[in-house]
Design a protein around this motif. Structure first.
Motif, PDB file in Angstrom:
ATOM      1  N   THR A  36     -32.122  35.636  -6.976  1.00  0.00           N
ATOM      2  CA  THR A  36     -31.659  36.599  -5.980  1.00  0.00           C
ATOM      3  C   THR A  36     -30.811  35.923  -4.917  1.00  0.00           C
ATOM      4  O   THR A  36     -29.734  36.410  -4.554  1.00  0.00           O
ATOM      5  N   GLY A  37     -31.269  34.791  -4.434  1.00  0.00           N
ATOM      6  CA  GLY A  37     -30.503  34.048  -3.440  1.00  0.00           C
ATOM      7  C   GLY A  37     -29.161  33.586  -3.976  1.00  0.00           C
ATOM      8  O   GLY A  37     -28.142  33.663  -3.277  1.00  0.00           O
ATOM      9  N   ALA A  38     -29.138  33.123  -5.215  1.00  0.00           N
ATOM     10  CA  ALA A  38     -27.887  32.668  -5.816  1.00  0.00           C
ATOM     11  C   ALA A  38     -26.897  33.825  -5.945  1.00  0.00           C
ATOM     12  O   ALA A  38     -25.705  33.663  -5.659  1.00  0.00           O
ATOM     13  N   LEU A  39     -27.367  34.998  -6.343  1.00  0.00           N
ATOM     14  CA  LEU A  39     -26.482  36.152  -6.467  1.00  0.00           C
ATOM     15  C   LEU A  39     -25.973  36.634  -5.112  1.00  0.00           C
ATOM     16  O   LEU A  39     -24.804  37.018  -4.980  1.00  0.00           O
ATOM     17  N   LEU A  40     -26.825  36.611  -4.113  1.00  0.00           N
ATOM     18  CA  LEU A  40     -26.390  37.025  -2.776  1.00  0.00           C
ATOM     19  C   LEU A  40     -25.358  36.065  -2.206  1.00  0.00           C
ATOM     20  O   LEU A  40     -24.361  36.493  -1.614  1.00  0.00           O
ATOM     21  N   ILE A  41     -25.571  34.782  -2.373  1.00  0.00           N
ATOM     22  CA  ILE A  41     -24.614  33.792  -1.871  1.00  0.00           C
ATOM     23  C   ILE A  41     -23.294  33.907  -2.614  1.00  0.00           C
ATOM     24  O   ILE A  41     -22.217  33.879  -2.003  1.00  0.00           O
ATOM     25  N   GLY A  89     -22.071  36.564  -4.083  1.00  0.00           N
ATOM     26  CA  GLY A  89     -21.441  37.802  -3.652  1.00  0.00           C
ATOM     27  C   GLY A  89     -20.857  37.694  -2.257  1.00  0.00           C
ATOM     28  O   GLY A  89     -19.780  38.226  -1.977  1.00  0.00           O
ATOM     29  N   PHE A  90     -21.525  36.968  -1.390  1.00  0.00           N
ATOM     30  CA  PHE A  90     -21.032  36.777  -0.025  1.00  0.00           C
ATOM     31  C   PHE A  90     -19.680  36.061  -0.020  1.00  0.00           C
ATOM     32  O   PHE A  90     -18.796  36.386   0.767  1.00  0.00           O
ATOM     33  N   PHE A  91     -19.511  35.094  -0.898  1.00  0.00           N
ATOM     34  CA  PHE A  91     -18.259  34.342  -0.933  1.00  0.00           C
ATOM     35  C   PHE A  91     -17.206  34.980  -1.839  1.00  0.00           C
ATOM     36  O   PHE A  91     -16.035  34.624  -1.762  1.00  0.00           O
ATOM     37  N   THR A  92     -17.587  35.926  -2.682  1.00  0.00           N
ATOM     38  CA  THR A  92     -16.647  36.528  -3.625  1.00  0.00           C
ATOM     39  C   THR A  92     -16.109  37.865  -3.149  1.00  0.00           C
ATOM     40  O   THR A  92     -14.949  38.188  -3.414  1.00  0.00           O
TER      41      THR A  92
END
Length: 50
Positions: A27-32, A34-37
Motif C-alpha cells: 500500500t505504501g509503495a503504491l501511494l508513493i 502515485g504521489f510522484f506519477t
C-alpha cells in the motif's frame, strides 16, 4: 527497513503479522508511486486530470 521484518515474520510463522506487514508495504509503495506519477504537471497526471 520493512523487508527484513517481512522475512523474519515469515520465518517465525507469524502469519497475521506477516500479512499486515506485506499489505502495508504494498500500500505504501503504491501511494508513493502515485504521489510522484499523478500530479497535474506530469504527463500522465495531465492526461488524467487535465
Amino acid at each position: 527497513m520493512m523487508a527484513p521484518r517481512v522475512w523474519l515474520t515469515a520465518r517465525a510463522h507469524q502469519v497475521a503479522r506477516h500479512r499486515a506487514t506485506v499489505r502495508g508495504l504494498v500500500t505504501g509503495a503504491l501511494l508513493i508511486a502515485g504521489f510522484f506519477t499523478l500530479p497535474p504537471f506530469r504527463l500522465l497526471g495531465g492526461w488524467l486530470f487535465g
